[in-house]
Design an enzyme around this catalytic site. Structure first.
Site, short mmCIF file in Angstrom:
data_model
loop_
_atom_site.label_atom_id
_atom_site.label_comp_id
_atom_site.label_asym_id
_atom_site.label_seq_id
_atom_site.Cartn_x
_atom_site.Cartn_y
_atom_site.Cartn_z
CD GLN A 280 -3.11 -0.67 0.17
OE1 GLN A 280 -3.02 0.30 -0.56
NE2 GLN A 280 -4.14 -1.50 0.12
CE1 TYR A 309 -7.65 -11.37 -6.74
CE2 TYR A 309 -9.12 -11.94 -4.92
CZ TYR A 309 -8.86 -11.87 -6.27
OH TYR A 309 -9.81 -12.31 -7.16
CD GLU A 330 -0.05 -11.57 -4.77
OE1 GLU A 330 -0.94 -10.93 -4.19
OE2 GLU A 330 0.36 -11.30 -5.92
CG ASP A 378 -6.61 -5.85 -0.39
OD1 ASP A 378 -7.20 -5.04 -1.12
OD2 ASP A 378 -5.56 -5.56 0.24
CB CYS A 405 -8.28 -0.23 -4.39
SG CYS A 405 -8.01 -1.46 -5.67
N1 SAH Z 1 -3.57 -7.64 0.57
C1 SAH Z 1 -2.34 -7.11 0.06
C2 SAH Z 1 -2.31 -6.93 -1.45
C3 SAH Z 1 -3.52 -6.29 -2.08
S1 SAH Z 1 -3.30 -5.72 -3.74
C4 SAH Z 1 -1.98 -5.81 0.76
O1 SAH Z 1 -2.82 -5.17 1.37
O2 SAH Z 1 -0.82 -5.42 0.71
C5 SAH Z 1 -3.92 -6.99 -4.71
C6 SAH Z 1 -3.00 -8.16 -4.87
O3 SAH Z 1 -3.65 -9.11 -5.71
C7 SAH Z 1 -1.67 -7.86 -5.53
O4 SAH Z 1 -0.63 -8.33 -4.71
C8 SAH Z 1 -1.72 -8.63 -6.86
O5 SAH Z 1 -0.47 -9.15 -7.23
C9 SAH Z 1 -2.69 -9.73 -6.53
N2 SAH Z 1 -3.43 -10.33 -7.65
C10 SAH Z 1 -3.86 -9.73 -8.77
N3 SAH Z 1 -4.54 -10.59 -9.54
C11 SAH Z 1 -4.56 -11.78 -8.89
C12 SAH Z 1 -5.13 -13.06 -9.17
N4 SAH Z 1 -5.82 -13.30 -10.27
N5 SAH Z 1 -4.94 -14.04 -8.26
C13 SAH Z 1 -4.24 -13.80 -7.12
N6 SAH Z 1 -3.69 -12.62 -6.80
C14 SAH Z 1 -3.84 -11.62 -7.67
#
Ligand code: SAH
Length: 542
Positions: A280, A309, A330, A378, A405
């Site tokens: 973030q 995620y 992830e 997320d 977001c």
């Molecule tokens: N929860 C974490 C990251 C949120 S951002 C935090 O708060 O820091 C969203 C995340 O989803 C990113 O790390 C991105 O790499 C991941 N992402 C995007 N598409 C995805 C998918 N199809 N499957 C799994 N993860 C994914």
């Protein structure tokens, strides 16, 4: 009232804001999005574009400024596309964002839930810990002009840290001295694409230069210049991106000096992050966001939690302190590597991480019989992937905590959850992105009992959900493309791109029966913009 036409002047009253931060007005029943419009003002507006369901205009004169208006504090505003809201006070911005989230949940999501609060940021300047500057044709890093890919050189951006701005100035000086040519998107020639800087809470900085090639001229000179400009520098990394794409980072990295990782502290936990890992951008506000997610998760210390995620495991590790066991998933391998290391370094043993697409990982875990008590999601802006809501529901968690977001895709997914028997119970917004139109939301969903479920379904049927369709109309796509990229696209072009993407196209837009009929073909620039719009509305995957 007669039909609106370009260049006309009208008197309009601004009543609210769009998700992109434009003022909203109505002229003779027609919705008008007004650049520079502030709620509560009556102003003279000039019509810029007229589409079927919406027109665009800009403020020419204001009768009496509303309390929400302020003089922009940045010389690049509003030409620079980085900020959308520097012409309104922060208080007004928070009102606009709360309203936007509420609209998305009720109108798009069909949910009967109020947004309890919006947590504003204490810092509204220089809060970003990640800076991404495209390099302009003169070799100076800057930002894209609004709705364009033209780079405006920016010497001092008020959203970036002093260290990031100093690194940008150092790169500009080094580029001029070394003769390293800036990359040109149109021809694919030139070297320097982006400057990418990450800074930690204690002032350490990781600097990454993205180049259309494997090596730079005067690499040592670059390292010297950047280290002199940023005393907190811990590493200088070169990323190679030779593809014709808007994605900033390529796949290969080479460390020119120091380390390729950065350390930061979040809610008392230490995190290591790599250049491509998601983190973030506003750390203090991320802490409050995660705190809200934890509050909604209401853990007692025994639960099995699934964190989808999960990035580098920030939320996962916060949850782990209060749960029995947490599983994170992830897609980015570097992030999962960081997540495992973060767990180990913080001495947290009750977590496990999987690398892969959420849809596949969740389906696999569900098939294995995983029955989490709480699921946290997320996702990126496009929201939950196809089938993810259904897979989560099939695992039967008591609660789902949705961190989002993008209010629009959140609304769409909330509606999908309602169809699976999960209702939105609580919602709160957290502002991680002051002065821009972005906002984060946390929503608590929980299972309805069978009787309530039927009732909610009936209520949803009764609502007018035309605006809530997850599929955007042609006009919505046109408006988005126009607002974001300044391009006017025809229904024909949209239908061509939809067909290319494998989407259904209405009868009217079917190809001509005549084999040799000359149909204008969508130019690549417009095609790319339409593809982005389809992604934005979740109609195709990213
Ligand atoms: N929860 C974490 C990251 C949120 S951002 C935090 O708060 O820091 C969203 C995340 O989803 C990113 O790390 C991105 O790499 C991941 N992402 C995007 N598409 C995805 C998918 N199809 N499957 C799994 N993860 C994914």
């Amino acid at each position: 009232m007669e039909r609106l036409e370009k260049n006309q002047l009208h008197t309009a009253e601004i009543t609210g804001y769009t998700a992109q931060g434009l003022g909203v007005a109505r002229l003779g029943g027609q919705v008008v999005f007004v650049h520079g419009g502030v709620r509560g003002e009556t102003c003279t507006v000039r019509v810029l574009k007229v589409l079927k369901n919406v027109a665009f205009a800009r403020v020419e004169a204001v009768e009496a400024p509303a309390p929400g208006r302020q003089a922009p504090d940045c010389p690049y505003f509003p030409d620079c596309g980085g900020c959308q809201l520097r012409h309104i006070t922060y208080e007004e911005e928070l009102w606009a964002k709360k309203q936007q989230v509420e609209d998305a949940l009720t109108r798009l999501g069909g949910a009967a839930v109020a947004v309890e609060e919006i947590l504003g940021s204490r810092e509204i300047l220089r809060y970003r810990n990640k800076s991404q500057f495209p390099v302009g044709p003169d070799g100076r890093p800057g930002f894209y002009r609004a709705r364009s890919h033209q780079v405006i050189p920016v010497d001092d951006c008020l959203l970036q840290t002093e260290a990031a701005n100093a690194a940008a100035r150092a790169v500009a000086a080094w580029a001029a001295a070394s003769g390293a040519a800036p990359y040109d998107e149109k021809t694919g020639r030139g070297l320097l694409r982006h400057l990418y800087v990450r800074t930690s809470g204690d002032g350490a900085a990781l600097i990454c230069l993205v180049a259309n090639g494997r090596a730079l001229p005067e690499e040592e000179g670059l390292v010297r210049a950047v280290r002199a400009a940023c005393p907190g520098a811990v590493g200088v990394v070169l990323n190679e991106n030779t593809r014709d794409t808007n994605v900033i980072l390529g796949e290969r990295y080479r460390t020119l000096w120091g380390t390729d990782r950065l350390e930061d502290t979040l809610r008392g936990l230490r995190f290591t992050l790599s250049v491509p890992s998601f983190y973030q951008v506003n750390r203090p506000q991320a802490e409050r966001l995660y705190e809200k997610a934890l509050e909604f998760a209401a853990l007692t210390g025994r639960e099995l939690v699934l964190d989808l995620y999960c990035g580098i495991g920030t939320i996962t590790l916060c949850l782990a302190e209060r749960a029995g066991r947490v599983i994170g998933a992830e897609i980015v391998p570097e992030a999962i590597r960081d997540a495992r290391e973060n767990a180990r370094r913080n001495g947290i043993g009750n977590v496990e991480f999987f690398c892969g697409d959420t849809g596949e990982t969740a389906a696999h875990l569900a098939a294995e019989g995983l029955r989490p008590d709480v699921v946290v999601v997320d996702p990126p802006r496009k929201g939950l992937g196809e089938g993810v809501v259904e897979t989560i529901a099939s695992m039967g968690p008591q609660r789902v905590v949705y961190v989002s977001c993008d209010p629009a895709t959140l609304g769409r997914d909330v509606k999908r959850f309602a169809a699976q028997g999960y209702a939105a119970r609580r919602a709160a917004a957290v502002d991680l992105f002051p002065r821009t139109a972005h906002v984060e939301t946390v929503v608590l969903l929980s299972k309805l009992n069978a009787k309530q479920h039927i009732e909610v379904e009936r209520n949803l049927d009764e609502l007018d959900l035309t605006a809530a369709e997850s599929k955007a109309t042609y006009d919505e796509l046109k408006a988005y493309v126009l607002e974001k990229y300044g391009l006017k696209v025809s229904s024909l072009y949209i239908s061509q791109v939809k067909r290319k993407c494998g989407l259904e196209v209405g009868q009217n837009y079917n190809l001509s029966k005549k084999e040799d009929a000359k149909v204008p073909q969508c130019p690549p620039e417009k095609e790319a913009a339409i593809v982005e719009a389809l992604k934005h509305f979740g109609m195709i995957a990213e």
